[in-house]
Structure formats: C-alpha cells, structure tokens
Enzyme design. Structure first.
Site, mmCIF file in Angstrom:
data_model
loop_
_atom_site.group_PDB
_atom_site.id
_atom_site.type_symbol
_atom_site.label_atom_id
_atom_site.label_comp_id
_atom_site.label_asym_id
_atom_site.label_seq_id
_atom_site.Cartn_x
_atom_site.Cartn_y
_atom_site.Cartn_z
ATOM 1 C CG HIS A 67 -0.576 -4.416 5.776
ATOM 2 N ND1 HIS A 67 -1.743 -3.790 5.390
ATOM 3 C CD2 HIS A 67 0.178 -4.500 4.644
ATOM 4 C CE1 HIS A 67 -1.695 -3.526 4.096
ATOM 5 N NE2 HIS A 67 -0.523 -3.946 3.629
ATOM 6 C CD GLU A 68 4.137 -4.435 4.669
ATOM 7 O OE1 GLU A 68 4.504 -5.242 3.794
ATOM 8 O OE2 GLU A 68 3.497 -3.392 4.410
ATOM 9 C CG HIS A 71 1.651 -8.048 1.850
ATOM 10 N ND1 HIS A 71 0.649 -8.232 0.918
ATOM 11 C CD2 HIS A 71 1.547 -6.770 2.281
ATOM 12 C CE1 HIS A 71 -0.034 -7.097 0.798
ATOM 13 N NE2 HIS A 71 0.487 -6.206 1.616
#
Length: 379
Positions: A67-68, A71
């Site tokens: 997820h990170e 980003h």
C-alpha cells in the site's frame, strides 16, 4: 514517525519499522491463533493455529507495505521526493517531501494506496472462493478469507474523506479542484479528520461502556490519533500558506559567527558562550560548513572533559547537516528541517556558508506571513 530499524529498500525507497509495529503484530497473531481460527476451525493441532496466525500477520503487513510503496512510486512519478516508508502501530506512512503540483497529482498519489489494498483483498478473496468451491475446509481457507476481508476493510477505511487518511487527500484534491485554493482544501480535509476522530472516540467509548470488549478502546485510540494528526495537518497547511513565496534568503541570519572544529568545548564556553547571542554555532573550514554545534550538545559534555573534547566530537556531523540555497523556497526547506535533530539549516552558495536558518527565524516568518494573509483578507 521515525523508524526504529531499517529493512532495506523497495523500489529505491528506504523502508523502516517502528517498534510499535510489534504491538499490533503480536495482537493480530495472538487474536487469530488463540481465538478466531480455533473457533472457526476447531480440533486442529495447536501448532497449526500458531503457524496460520503468524503467516496471516506477516502477509497482512506485507500488504501494508505494498500500500505504502504504491504511494511512493506514484509520488515519484509525479515529481515528489520520497524520504522513506515506515510501518508503525497504525499501519504505515510514506514520507513525501513537498506537495503535489496540482489536484490531479494529489488524486493519483492518494488513490493508488486504497486501490492496491482493495485489489489485494480481491485476489485473496478469489482464492478463498475457489478453495471453498472445490470443498476445501482447512485453515488455509480461513487465512485467505481473513486476508481478503482485512485488506478490503483497510481500503474502505482509508477512503473515508478525512485527513490524514487517503480519503482526506482525495477530499483535498476535490476541494482544491473546485476552489483553486490548496490551503482551504487542506483545512477542510483536516477538519473532516477531526470530526471522524471525535466520532470514533464516542463510538469506541460507547462500545466499551456497553461491555463489548477492548475493541471499543482501540477505536477510541484510533480516533484520538486522527484528531491529533488532523490538527497537525491544519497547522502545517496554515504555515505553508503563511510562508508562500518566502525564500530562504528572506529569513536567514546572514554571515553567522563561526568557529573551528578543532576548538575545545572549554574554549567555546570561555570565548563564545556569553559573547554569542545565538544557540547554534556553525563549524567551518575555509568557509565551508563541516558541522554545527548547539548549546544542548555542549551541555552534554561533563565539565572535567571539556578541555579534552573538541567541538567536532560533539557537533552535528557534516553528512547530517541540512543545507539550503538562498533562492530556495522556505516551504521546500521545512520538511528537511524537521528531520534534523538540531532544527537548523545552513545556507550555502558555491559550497561556502552565507547564512543560517533557525526555528526562531521560521517563527518570525510565519508571524509576518499570517499578518500578511489577515490584512489581505480584510481588503
């Protein structure tokens, strides 16, 4: 959030873990292996429950990392620098340096994380459905189903329109696009985060009082974190507005007093401590900064060792210095300044020291900028 230890790099971005991860990791592992899996799949060997809980917890955190990382990758493609990724108690955070250049970039950077989590959940859900369709009823099915549910839940929670969640960034992008005002959009998203945090605290306390276990306290803790983070984001947004178009040269103290790195702490105390009105002293060699010593660092040296200790031994090292250019925007410097334990930046031109920026310089600039914005609003 600072990392307690580093894991390495993913997609060129440093990845670290804060010690608080161990808390939530242990809670997830214990909750799955001691309660959820034995209740849903009884009469299995105890070691199998422990192993299944461990695998589920590890894969869950790998999903948080994905997820990170998503980003970070999209942020880099949109022109932002990424200082690193840190996993901690409430999930993960990608340290983005700077701001998205437009609402579209903000939308892409914020939206990719929940999308990745949702896709991970769908993949695990698909595998769980396939196993269920062929009649499999083992613990692997439970692990896959839990991973599917938790990742989809993570995606849904993250798109709630409240800062500092990804949904808050999406809300900020929408308000920014609609109003053309980045600061106003940030304030709207931050206040939405405050409302969500207050609602979670109220819901959590109600659940705890109603006797529904410690899960209510966990909700309240998340709400408390959201309120704190939302308040910080609003302050940062207002500070960014106040420092708009302010250059480093506009706030720095030019040509600061310097000292040699070979000077002893005792000589510093005798010659500089009372004669020098600032609390930080750059160390230079031939005009080039090689360190920075502060009063706090000097205080840490015992009196009986000051004659034998040089400033170089207690100063912030050259590779730890925060350097800036006179023509650099102050807003671009602030994220780097926050990483420095001494909270100061040395301003250089062609490698030579020409100024220093301290927290008091920033504070004065914020006050002037806020007054400017207030006066402009009254016109």
């Amino acid at each position: 959030m600072r990392a307690s230890f580093r894991l390495g790099r993913v997609a060129g971005v440093p990845v670290g873990v804060n010690w608080s991860v161990l808390v939530i990791f242990a809670l997830i592992w214990w909750g799955l292996s001691a309660s959820q899996f034995p209740r849903a799949y009884p009469d299995r060997p105890g070691g199998l429950y422990v192993l299944s809980g461990l695998v589920a917890a590890v894969v869950f955190f790998l999903g948080l990392l994905a997820h990170e990382v998503s980003h970070a990758i999209v942020a880099k493609r949109n022109g932002l620098e990424v200082g690193g990724i840190t996993l901690w108690l409430f999930g993960g955070v990608a340290e983005l340096r700077g701001e998205a250049k437009d609402p579209g970039a903000e939308l892409r950077i914020a939206g990719i994380g929940p999308l990745v989590s949702f896709c991970i959940g769908l993949v695990f859900g698909a595998f769980a459905i396939i196993l269920a369709q062929v009649g499999y009823r083992g613990l692997l099915l439970g692990v896959l189903a839990w991973l599917a549910g938790i990742n989809i839940l993570l995606a849904v929670f993250n798109v709630l329109p409240a800062a500092p969640l990804d949904g808050g960034r999406l809300l900020r992008a929408a308000v920014w696009k609609w109003t053309g005002d980045r600061t106003r959009a940030s304030v709207v998203a931050a206040r939405a985060g405050w409302v969500l945090g207050a609602a979670l605290i109220a819901l959590g306390l109600w659940q705890f009082i109603a006797g529904r276990g410690v899960g209510g306290l966990w909700l309240a803790l998340i709400g408390w974190f959201l309120i704190g983070a939302a308040g910080m984001e609003e302050r940062q947004a207002r500070m960014g507005s106040a420092l708009r178009d302010v250059r480093v040269a506009d706030v720095m103290t030019p040509q600061p007093q310097t000292a040699s790195a070979d000077l002893t702490v005792a000589d510093f105390v005798d010659r500089y401590l009372f004669a020098y009105r600032h609390s930080a002293l750059p160390l230079t060699e031939g005009g080039r900064p090689v360190g920075l010593v502060t009063l706090d660092r000097v205080r840490g040296v015992p009196a009986d060792r000051r004659d034998a200790t040089t400033l170089a031994e207690v100063a912030c090292r050259e590779d730890q210095l925060v350097l800036a250019r006179p023509d650099e925007q102050l807003n671009e410097l602030l994220p780097r300044l926050n990483e420095c334990a001494d909270g100061r930046a040395l301003v250089v031109t062609d490698g030579n020291l020409v100024g220093i920026v301290s927290p008091s310089d920033i504070s004065r600039a914020v006050q002037r900028g806020s007054m400017r914005d207030q006066l402009a609003g009254r016109r």
